[in-house]
Structure formats: structure tokens, C-alpha cells
Scaffold this motif. Structure first.
Motif, PDB file in Angstrom:
ATOM      1  N   TYR A   1       4.657   7.379  -7.355  1.00  0.00           N
ATOM      2  CA  TYR A   1       4.289   7.037  -5.988  1.00  0.00           C
ATOM      3  C   TYR A   1       5.440   6.338  -5.278  1.00  0.00           C
ATOM      4  O   TYR A   1       5.961   5.338  -5.770  1.00  0.00           O
ATOM      5  CB  TYR A   1       3.079   6.097  -5.971  1.00  0.00           C
ATOM      6  CG  TYR A   1       1.790   6.716  -6.451  1.00  0.00           C
ATOM      7  CD1 TYR A   1       1.368   6.569  -7.763  1.00  0.00           C
ATOM      8  CD2 TYR A   1       0.981   7.439  -5.571  1.00  0.00           C
ATOM      9  CE1 TYR A   1       0.183   7.133  -8.196  1.00  0.00           C
ATOM     10  CE2 TYR A   1      -0.209   7.995  -6.002  1.00  0.00           C
ATOM     11  CZ  TYR A   1      -0.598   7.843  -7.318  1.00  0.00           C
ATOM     12  OH  TYR A   1      -1.768   8.389  -7.738  1.00  0.00           O
TER      13      TYR A   1
ATOM     14  N   TYR B   1       6.849   5.199  -1.156  1.00  0.00           N
ATOM     15  CA  TYR B   1       6.344   4.917   0.176  1.00  0.00           C
ATOM     16  C   TYR B   1       7.496   4.568   1.101  1.00  0.00           C
ATOM     17  O   TYR B   1       8.528   4.059   0.660  1.00  0.00           O
ATOM     18  CB  TYR B   1       5.379   3.717   0.139  1.00  0.00           C
ATOM     19  CG  TYR B   1       4.245   3.879  -0.838  1.00  0.00           C
ATOM     20  CD1 TYR B   1       4.440   3.623  -2.192  1.00  0.00           C
ATOM     21  CD2 TYR B   1       2.988   4.304  -0.415  1.00  0.00           C
ATOM     22  CE1 TYR B   1       3.409   3.799  -3.100  1.00  0.00           C
ATOM     23  CE2 TYR B   1       1.954   4.468  -1.318  1.00  0.00           C
ATOM     24  CZ  TYR B   1       2.173   4.208  -2.658  1.00  0.00           C
ATOM     25  OH  TYR B   1       1.148   4.375  -3.549  1.00  0.00           O
TER      26      TYR B   1
ATOM     27  N   TYR C   1       7.743   2.191   4.618  1.00  0.00           N
ATOM     28  CA  TYR C   1       7.109   1.269   5.553  1.00  0.00           C
ATOM     29  C   TYR C   1       8.164   0.875   6.587  1.00  0.00           C
ATOM     30  O   TYR C   1       9.372   0.987   6.338  1.00  0.00           O
ATOM     31  CB  TYR C   1       6.627  -0.008   4.845  1.00  0.00           C
ATOM     32  CG  TYR C   1       5.420   0.175   3.969  1.00  0.00           C
ATOM     33  CD1 TYR C   1       5.521   0.718   2.692  1.00  0.00           C
ATOM     34  CD2 TYR C   1       4.160  -0.204   4.417  1.00  0.00           C
ATOM     35  CE1 TYR C   1       4.408   0.879   1.885  1.00  0.00           C
ATOM     36  CE2 TYR C   1       3.037  -0.049   3.624  1.00  0.00           C
ATOM     37  CZ  TYR C   1       3.169   0.494   2.353  1.00  0.00           C
ATOM     38  OH  TYR C   1       2.060   0.648   1.564  1.00  0.00           O
TER      39      TYR C   1
ATOM     40  N   PHE D   1       2.599   0.835   7.394  1.00  0.00           N
ATOM     41  CA  PHE D   1       2.700   1.996   6.519  1.00  0.00           C
ATOM     42  C   PHE D   1       3.140   3.217   7.321  1.00  0.00           C
ATOM     43  O   PHE D   1       2.649   3.473   8.417  1.00  0.00           O
ATOM     44  CB  PHE D   1       1.337   2.251   5.873  1.00  0.00           C
ATOM     45  CG  PHE D   1       1.204   3.572   5.175  1.00  0.00           C
ATOM     46  CD1 PHE D   1       0.513   4.608   5.773  1.00  0.00           C
ATOM     47  CD2 PHE D   1       1.759   3.776   3.930  1.00  0.00           C
ATOM     48  CE1 PHE D   1       0.367   5.830   5.136  1.00  0.00           C
ATOM     49  CE2 PHE D   1       1.620   4.999   3.280  1.00  0.00           C
ATOM     50  CZ  PHE D   1       0.919   6.032   3.890  1.00  0.00           C
TER      51      PHE D   1
ATOM     52  N   SER E   1       3.181   8.059   2.345  1.00  0.00           N
ATOM     53  CA  SER E   1       3.199   7.962   0.892  1.00  0.00           C
ATOM     54  C   SER E   1       3.546   9.332   0.323  1.00  0.00           C
ATOM     55  O   SER E   1       3.207  10.377   0.900  1.00  0.00           O
ATOM     56  CB  SER E   1       1.860   7.470   0.346  1.00  0.00           C
ATOM     57  OG  SER E   1       0.811   8.326   0.727  1.00  0.00           O
TER      58      SER E   1
ATOM     59  N   PHE F   1      11.589   0.079   5.027  1.00  0.00           N
ATOM     60  CA  PHE F   1      11.548  -0.249   3.611  1.00  0.00           C
ATOM     61  C   PHE F   1      11.002   0.928   2.817  1.00  0.00           C
ATOM     62  O   PHE F   1       9.997   1.520   3.187  1.00  0.00           O
ATOM     63  CB  PHE F   1      10.623  -1.443   3.354  1.00  0.00           C
ATOM     64  CG  PHE F   1      11.074  -2.728   3.975  1.00  0.00           C
ATOM     65  CD1 PHE F   1      10.457  -3.201   5.133  1.00  0.00           C
ATOM     66  CD2 PHE F   1      12.086  -3.479   3.412  1.00  0.00           C
ATOM     67  CE1 PHE F   1      10.854  -4.400   5.709  1.00  0.00           C
ATOM     68  CE2 PHE F   1      12.492  -4.678   3.982  1.00  0.00           C
ATOM     69  CZ  PHE F   1      11.882  -5.131   5.140  1.00  0.00           C
TER      70      PHE F   1
END
Lengths: 113, 112
Positions: free
Chosen positions: A31, A33, A35, A45, A48, A91
Motif C-alpha cells: 500500500y 499513498y 497526501y 488524502f 491510494s 507526501f
């Protein structure tokens, strides 16, 4: 576990230009992501990425955004035509399968002028 | 209040004192996490508490979770000037995505 590092740490770009933000290295996690955090605001968010596919994306993540894992270790976020409001800290993060939470990268500060 | 909202927004204390920050949320969660961010820097994971846990400790940190009130608190004991930072709570929903929803954060200033 290696840390999550992002490059560049700061990028200034002209409005309408394409930018690619990189997240390196990433290990064998499933996983990932992205952000973002506009200055003085909460962390939001974006998207993902699970098993090399987008699993969920937010309203912010419109057609101007795309993510890739081009070579199995790098994880990129592309903004095709940047707008002034895209200026933010971006990020990347990975979810620790141990359940210890996220490991966030150090961030890329994107400034669109 | 929004999902993952902290209070106070800002807290100023003297070194050695304890700092308590609170977080409220609206929807059901799988876990709640606290993060720290120094000015202009990345997010550092501090502690994760699962929905079936009520309290957790890590060094000088103590986190509580009350799912009936949909709230959590972060206590930093014996604060140090180096604890000066913004502290965010973030909630993760059920399921397997682990997407986080962050609050606006509490800016903690510890004066030497």
C-alpha cells in the motif's frame, strides 16, 4: 526498514507546466499513498495505490493527476498542467504491514508561480 | 466538528509540564493515529491505537481512545523544548485501504 525519501525536496514550476514528484526508495510494501498539505491547512488524502493499481482517489485527484510505479521501487505523482492552487507539500507514504501505522516521506514542497 | 479534529488549536506550556491534546471524530474507525510535524517538515508517526483498545503508552506518550464519545487524547508528560511541533490525529476507517483522514492539528510550543 529503509526510510521513505522524496525528491526533489523543493520544486518551483511555472503554471501550466508538468511536474513529476518522486518517492524513493520503497520496499516490498503493498500500500502506497500520496497526501498533500496546503500551507497552514490539514493533510489531505489524494490517492491510494495497491498492487500497482489505484485503489481509491479523492475529489482532488482529478484528470490532471496520475500515479505510477515505473520500475518497482520508485513511486511517482505527476501533475500534468499545474495550477497555482497545486502549491503545497506533497507526501508519499507506505502502510506498514506490521500495523505500526504509516511511514511518511520527507515531502516535496511544490511552488507554482 | 470534522473527522479528526483536534483541540486546542494551539497550546503553550513550560518545559517539564504535561501537554494534553484532544481529538474528536465523527465516523466509525478501525484505528486512530497520532503524528508529529516539525515546521515545514515531514510527518512522524507517534502511536497507533486500535478501536478495541482504550489506552496505549509509548515512552512519554499516553494515548486514550473512547469510541463511545468518538474522541482520543494525547498526553505528553514532562515536556521538553524539543517537543515543540504540530500534532495531528488521523483516523483510519474499517476495511483494508487504511486511508487516513487528518485533523487540523494542535501547535504545541514548549518554552524552555
Amino acid at each position: 526498514e529503509p526510510e521513505v525519501t522524496q525528491t526533489p525536496s523543493h520544486q518551483v514550476t511555472q503554471m501550466g507546466q508538468e511536474v513529476i514528484l518522486r518517492c524513493v526508495p520503497i520496499s516490498n510494501h503493498l500500500y502506497f499513498y500520496w497526501y498533500r498539505q496546503i500551507l497552514g491547512q490539514k493533510v489531505e488524502f489524494l490517492v491510494s495505490f495497491y498492487n500497482n493499481e489505484i485503489s481509491e482517489k479523492s475529489e482532488i485527484f482529478d484528470d490532471q493527476f496520475s500515479v505510477e510505479r515505473p520500475d518497482g521501487s520508485n513511486f511517482t505523482l505527476k501533475i500534468r498542467s499545474t495550477k497555482l492552487e497545486d502549491s503545497a507539500m506533497y507526501f508519499c507514504a507506505r502502510w506498514e504491514e506490521s500495523g505500526a501505522g504509516y511511514t511518511f516521506g520527507s515531502g516535496t514542497r511544490l511552488t507554482v508561480v | 466538528s470534522q473527522q479528526g479534529e483536534e483541540d486546542p488549536q494551539a497550546l503553550s506550556i513550560q518545559e517539564g509540564e504535561n501537554a494534553t491534546m484532544n481529538c474528536s471524530y465523527k465516523t466509525s474507525i478501525n484505528n486512530l493515529q497520532w503524528y508529529r510535524q516539525n515546521s515545514g517538515r515531514g510527518l512522524v508517526h507517534l502511536i497507533l491505537i486500535r478501536s478495541n483498545e482504550r489506552e496505549k503508552h509509548s515512552g512519554r506518550l499516553r494515548v486514550t481512545l473512547d469510541t463511545s464519545k468518538k474522541s482520543s487524547s494525547l498526553l505528553i508528560t514532562a515536556s521538553r523544548a524539543a517537543d515543540t511541533a504540530s500534532y495531528f490525529c488521523a483516523t483510519a476507517p474499517g476495511g483494508s485501504n487504511y486511508k487516513l483522514t487528518f485533523g487540523k492539528g494542535t501547535l504545541l510550543t514548549v518554552n524552555p
